[in-house]
Design a protein around this motif. Structure first.
Motif, PDB file in Angstrom:
ATOM      1  N   MET A 335       0.859  -1.264  -0.048  1.00 44.85           N
ATOM      2  CA  MET A 335       0.085  -0.095  -0.021  1.00 44.85           C
ATOM      3  C   MET A 335       0.961   1.104  -0.070  1.00 44.85           C
ATOM      4  O   MET A 335       0.586   2.211  -0.512  1.00 44.85           O
ATOM      5  N   GLY A 336       1.901   1.378   0.755  1.00 46.56           N
ATOM      6  CA  GLY A 336       2.594   2.577   1.008  1.00 46.56           C
ATOM      7  C   GLY A 336       3.533   2.708  -0.527  1.00 46.56           C
ATOM      8  O   GLY A 336       3.225   4.271  -0.894  1.00 46.56           O
ATOM      9  N   GLU A 340       2.251   6.246  -2.925  1.00 41.26           N
ATOM     10  CA  GLU A 340       3.705   7.062  -3.403  1.00 41.26           C
ATOM     11  C   GLU A 340       3.752   7.512  -4.908  1.00 41.26           C
ATOM     12  O   GLU A 340       3.888   8.426  -5.187  1.00 41.26           O
ATOM     13  N   ARG A 341       3.536   6.182  -5.499  1.00 44.10           N
ATOM     14  CA  ARG A 341       3.638   6.335  -6.904  1.00 44.10           C
ATOM     15  C   ARG A 341       2.277   6.903  -7.336  1.00 44.10           C
ATOM     16  O   ARG A 341       2.351   7.870  -8.581  1.00 44.10           O
ATOM     17  N   ALA A 344       2.857  10.823  -7.035  1.00 44.43           N
ATOM     18  CA  ALA A 344       3.992  11.430  -7.894  1.00 44.43           C
ATOM     19  C   ALA A 344       3.343  11.515  -9.146  1.00 44.43           C
ATOM     20  O   ALA A 344       3.620  12.300  -9.916  1.00 44.43           O
ATOM     21  N   ALA A 345       2.571  10.509  -9.671  1.00 47.00           N
ATOM     22  CA  ALA A 345       1.860  10.934 -10.892  1.00 47.00           C
ATOM     23  C   ALA A 345       1.106  12.102 -11.081  1.00 47.00           C
ATOM     24  O   ALA A 345       1.255  12.617 -11.917  1.00 47.00           O
ATOM     25  N   HIS A 346       0.188  12.305 -10.165  1.00 45.85           N
ATOM     26  CA  HIS A 346      -0.329  13.412  -9.892  1.00 45.85           C
ATOM     27  C   HIS A 346       0.242  14.641  -9.986  1.00 45.85           C
ATOM     28  O   HIS A 346      -0.144  15.610 -10.632  1.00 45.85           O
ATOM     29  N   ARG A 347       1.225  14.661  -9.317  1.00 48.47           N
ATOM     30  CA  ARG A 347       2.020  15.884  -9.088  1.00 48.47           C
ATOM     31  C   ARG A 347       2.711  16.196 -10.703  1.00 48.47           C
ATOM     32  O   ARG A 347       2.698  17.391 -10.968  1.00 48.47           O
ATOM     33  N   THR A 348       3.151  15.254 -11.117  1.00 46.41           N
ATOM     34  CA  THR A 348       3.495  15.539 -12.701  1.00 46.41           C
ATOM     35  C   THR A 348       2.623  15.900 -13.487  1.00 46.41           C
ATOM     36  O   THR A 348       3.022  16.954 -14.368  1.00 46.41           O
TER      37      THR A 348
END
Length: 531
Positions: A335-336, A340-341, A344-348
């Motif tokens: 889950m962790g 995190e992935r 990171a995808a939404h931030r990009t």
């Protein structure tokens, strides 16, 4: 007939689901290998936070995963360690979620004396590094104890030798805590006895002993192995009551001999260390001690028999929840990283969308040009007014000094010059305004071309998914997926029906248009420019 048999068999064969096949294999393995005894080397030993132990059993040619459920860990005779050679018993089962088979371990013991001694040496080195063997931390024994606590088996020659020696030497009270001194439960009972003696206080029914004796007769390494338990050694080291270790004969050495305050070669010698010399002991002390350890032994044995009978009648809870627990542990470990992935995808995506051109960026140059043009016009009018005023002042001053005939010639020249300037000013201002207007129109067209809502007025629609993302290709939409159709005047909801047409291929991108030839440079004339 033989040629038709395969077709008939294939046509009548039952189609299993993956879950049905996985659980059928699980039942088959558990029925055929319900009890397995393995000798192997431990590797990848992991103590999970929920109390379960995950490990791998291997030899020189193969390996198998193993698990010890929380309820069975405390029943193991040895602590699982990396590289330890053991003999385990259990049953073979599968983990359907991962299509893996494994052994559920019920018991574990060291494979031979060599493995036991190697494990003991590693444990001794670790405890010595922690300072548990340091002589400075050992407590002195009391010179005349009033109460002596003895932790040993209620049956056998050991307790009789200790009681006989104490009875002959010192008239004090002896409290015997009956325990088993061999087997899987020995270490836990001795540890509980030491903690129980240390927990006694002023308000307790029993007096707190002044010194403790942990005693056992001689035996093999396997017989004495319970006194090499790490938890027992730490309990002995943490005891607030001085403790004498009297396990085995003089040649026998266990782990608690190193952490105890004194080591006696025999149980009789331990009694001599704990008591000063006295010729007589009260007979009542020996009688009460004998009755206490006999009644306590019978009580413990009766309770142990009842507990064993109840334990056999109860269902094993770990067997009921083992699969759910294993799936939960696997999902928890993943889950962790998944979160995190996702972040990171939404931030990009946010950075990419935020960097696109906005209408405010196009309006800013247009507004700056308009402000600059207004400023230039205001400065031009003011400059012309100041120039005319200055020339008018000069003309009036000169006219006062000159005759009318002399004034007519310069006045005529100045009038002609002023007329020429006036004639040139109007076309120059007009040309400048035209160039700025053309540039402003170009910026307006650019703003209209990049406006995402402009095609909607021409009959187009923008398709977005339920999460707001833009749909660029229809092949990426699945049947039944909900989408939003954005028109020029409103937004409507729709559901995709049917599958994508495989024959419909995206049209090739149009060929790049040839670059336009550069504009010829503006003709330079002798005509002046006020700007």
């Amino acid at each position: 007939m033989s040629e038709l048999a395969p077709d008939t068999a294939d046509g009548n064969a039952k189609a299993y689901s993956v879950s049905e096949l996985a659980f059928a294999l699980k039942r088959t393995l558990e029925d055929q290998y319900g009890f397995v005894r393995l000798r192997a080397e431990l590797s990848k030993v992991t103590f999970h936070s929920n109390g379960h132990v995950y490990l791998t059993l291997k030899d020189e040619r193969a390996a198998i995963d193993g698990v010890v459920w929380k309820g069975s860990v405390r029943n193991l005779s040895v602590r699982p360690e990396q590289g330890l050679e053991v003999v385990v018993t259990g049953k073979i089962t599968t983990y359907p979620a991962g299509s893996r088979y494994q052994i559920v371990i019920d018991s574990m013991e060291a494979a031979g004396v060599g493995a036991l001694l190697a494990q003991l040496e590693r444990l001794k080195g670790r405890l010595q590094a922690e300072g548990l063997f340091d002589p400075a931390r050992k407590q002195p024994l009391p010179e005349s104890p009033a109460v002596i606590g003895v932790i040993t088996s209620p049956t056998g020659a050991v307790i009789r030798d200790i009681l006989h020696r104490i009875r002959d030497r010192w008239p004090c009270r002896v409290i015997v805590w009956p325990v088993v001194v061999q087997g899987d439960a020995a270490a836990g009972q001795v540890r509980a006895a030491i903690e129980g003696f240390n927990a006694l206080g002023a308000g307790s029914a029993l007096p707190r002993p002044d010194v403790l004796i942990v005693a056992r007769g001689g035996g093999s390494v396997e017989d004495l192995w319970a006194f090499n338990d790490e938890a027992l050694a730490r309990t002995v080291a943490a005891s607030q009551i001085p403790l004498i270790s009297a396990v085995g004969h003089e040649t026998d050495t266990t782990l608690i001999d190193f952490v105890s305050d004194r080591r006696a070669p025999t149980p009789t010698a331990a009694a001599e260390m704990a008591t000063p010399i006295l010729s007589e002991l009260r007979a009542a002390v020996a009688d009460l001690s004998a009755r206490l350890h006999r009644s306590g032994g019978r009580l413990v044995e009766d309770r142990r028999t009842k507990v064993s009978s109840l334990e056999r009648s109860l269902a094993r809870v770990p067997d009921l929840v083992e699969l759910a627990g294993q799936r939960f542990n696997l999902a928890k470990s993943r889950m962790g990283a998944a979160l995190e992935r996702n972040v990171a995808a939404h931030r990009t995506e946010l950075v990419r969308v935020g960097s696109r051109l906005t209408p405010a960026l196009l309006q800013r140059p247009r507004q700056a040009q308009a402000e600059r043009l207004a400023g230039v016009g205001a400065r031009l009018a003011a400059g012309l007014e100041r120039n005319v005023s200055a020339h008018r002042s000069d003309l009036g001053r000169i006219a006062a000094r000159l005759s009318p005939s002399l004034l007519q010639r310069p006045q005529q020249v100045q009038a002609d010059s002023l007329a020429r300037l006036t004639a040139r000013l109007a076309p120059a201002v007009q040309r400048k305004l035209e160039r700025l207007s053309e540039r402003l129109d170009g910026l307006a067209k650019l703003h209209a071309s990049v406006n995402p809502d402009a095609p909607l007025a021409r009959g187009f629609a923008r398709v977005t998914r339920a999460d707001g993302s833009l749909v660029r290709q229809g092949a990426g939409l699945g049947a039944g997926e909900a989408v939003s159709l954005v028109f020029a005047d409103t937004t409507r909801q729709a559901v995709i029906d049917g599958a994508a047409d495989p024959a419909a291929q995206p049209k090739p991108a149009p060929a790049a248009r040839p670059a336009r030839p550069a504009k010829p440079p503006a003709s330079t004339s002798n005509q002046g420019d006020l700007f």
